[in-house]
Design a protein around this motif. Structure first.
Motif, short mmCIF file in Angstrom:
data_model
loop_
_atom_site.label_atom_id
_atom_site.label_comp_id
_atom_site.label_asym_id
_atom_site.label_seq_id
_atom_site.Cartn_x
_atom_site.Cartn_y
_atom_site.Cartn_z
N VAL A 94 0.56 -1.28 -0.05
CA VAL A 94 0.11 -0.23 -0.22
C VAL A 94 0.83 1.21 0.01
N PHE A 95 1.86 1.06 0.93
CA PHE A 95 2.70 2.49 0.65
C PHE A 95 3.32 2.80 -0.56
N GLN A 96 4.00 1.59 -1.03
CA GLN A 96 4.44 1.90 -2.37
C GLN A 96 3.44 2.15 -3.25
N ARG A 97 2.20 1.83 -3.32
CA ARG A 97 1.27 2.41 -4.57
C ARG A 97 1.21 3.77 -4.04
N VAL B 157 1.57 6.90 -6.66
CA VAL B 157 0.36 7.77 -6.87
C VAL B 157 0.72 9.21 -6.47
N PHE B 158 1.58 9.54 -5.23
CA PHE B 158 1.79 10.83 -4.83
C PHE B 158 2.88 11.50 -5.16
N GLU B 159 3.88 10.72 -6.07
CA GLU B 159 4.96 11.36 -6.50
C GLU B 159 4.96 12.71 -7.23
N SER B 160 4.05 12.72 -7.86
CA SER B 160 3.77 14.21 -8.50
C SER B 160 3.85 15.31 -7.52
N LEU B 161 3.13 15.00 -6.45
CA LEU B 161 2.73 15.84 -5.42
C LEU B 161 3.87 16.08 -4.36
N ALA B 162 5.10 15.16 -4.61
CA ALA B 162 6.06 15.31 -3.69
C ALA B 162 5.57 15.13 -2.08
N LEU B 163 4.61 14.20 -1.95
CA LEU B 163 3.93 14.04 -0.59
C LEU B 163 4.28 12.68 0.07
N ARG B 164 4.53 12.57 1.30
CA ARG B 164 4.67 11.02 1.84
C ARG B 164 3.47 10.84 2.64
N PRO B 165 3.39 9.66 2.95
CA PRO B 165 2.30 9.12 3.59
C PRO B 165 1.96 10.06 4.88
N VAL B 166 3.12 10.27 5.58
CA VAL B 166 2.70 10.72 7.19
C VAL B 166 2.44 12.37 6.73
N GLU B 167 3.02 13.01 5.69
CA GLU B 167 2.70 14.60 5.69
C GLU B 167 1.36 14.69 5.17
N MET C 235 -7.16 6.26 -5.13
CA MET C 235 -6.16 5.31 -4.51
C MET C 235 -7.05 4.27 -3.77
N GLU C 236 -7.67 4.74 -2.84
CA GLU C 236 -8.27 4.26 -1.67
C GLU C 236 -9.54 3.25 -2.47
N GLN C 237 -10.28 3.74 -3.62
CA GLN C 237 -11.33 2.94 -4.24
C GLN C 237 -10.68 1.83 -4.99
N GLU C 238 -9.45 2.07 -5.55
CA GLU C 238 -8.57 1.04 -6.29
C GLU C 238 -8.15 -0.20 -5.14
N LEU C 239 -7.95 0.26 -3.99
CA LEU C 239 -7.33 -0.78 -3.03
C LEU C 239 -8.82 -1.54 -2.55
N VAL C 240 -9.88 -0.71 -2.37
CA VAL C 240 -11.16 -1.41 -1.84
C VAL C 240 -11.58 -2.29 -2.92
#
Length: 157
Positions: free
Chosen positions: A39-42, A46-56, A132-137
């Motif tokens: 999930v984190f790798q996904r 997905v968020f690479e273009s926003l330069a955003l990490r999960p904790v952020e 992304m969440e809908q894809e995981l669901v």
């Protein structure tokens, strides 16, 4: 009599069966960690273009949903040590997404707010996350499976 070891290539050629993983694949912690990594790798992709990490992302969501709360409160909810949280908020502040203002209740503490830019950024990030969440669901098998998974995970915390 000493047995000769096969060369690396010969050993690889002799292996036709898959690596045996039964002993680890049924361990709850191992499976949770593998799922979390997936999930984190996904998320990172997905968020690479926003330069955003999960904790952020989580910090931005918590600030948006709880404007004016102290840094220590947000850090505590996340289980992040103050020494690690301060540079995290500083980075978001440097990007113009978050502002720290002296708390109305405790002048020694900083209250956190999203800037206008932060609100717009988070609105976009929330949509990216929802997709992304809908894809995981869907991968789980639908909303009912998601609810079951959340309930099961809650039993572990």
């Amino acid at each position: 009599m000493r047995r000769e070891q096969p060369s690396t290539q010969e050993a690889a050629d002799d292996r036709t069966d898959a690596l045996r993983t039964e002993a680890t694949s049924s361990i709850v912690g191992y499976r949770l960690r593998r799922a979390q990594l997936s999930v984190f790798q996904r998320f990172l992709t997905v968020f690479e273009s926003l330069a955003l990490r999960p904790v952020e992302y989580t910090v931005l969501v918590l600030i948006a949903d709880n404007p004016g709360r102290k840094q220590t409160e947000i850090a505590e909810v996340l289980g992040v040590k103050r020494a690690n949280f301060v540079p995290l908020v500083h980075g978001l502040e440097q990007r113009g997404l978050v502002e720290r203002v002296p708390s109305d209740f405790d002048k020694r503490a900083n209250a956190l707010h999203l800037t206008q830019e932060g609100e717009a950024f988070l609105a976009h990030a929330r949509q990216v996350h929802e997709d992304m969440e809908q894809e995981l669901v869907a991968r789980l098998g639908g909303e009912k499976a998601r609810k079951t998974l959340i309930e099961l995970l809650d039993r572990l915390t």
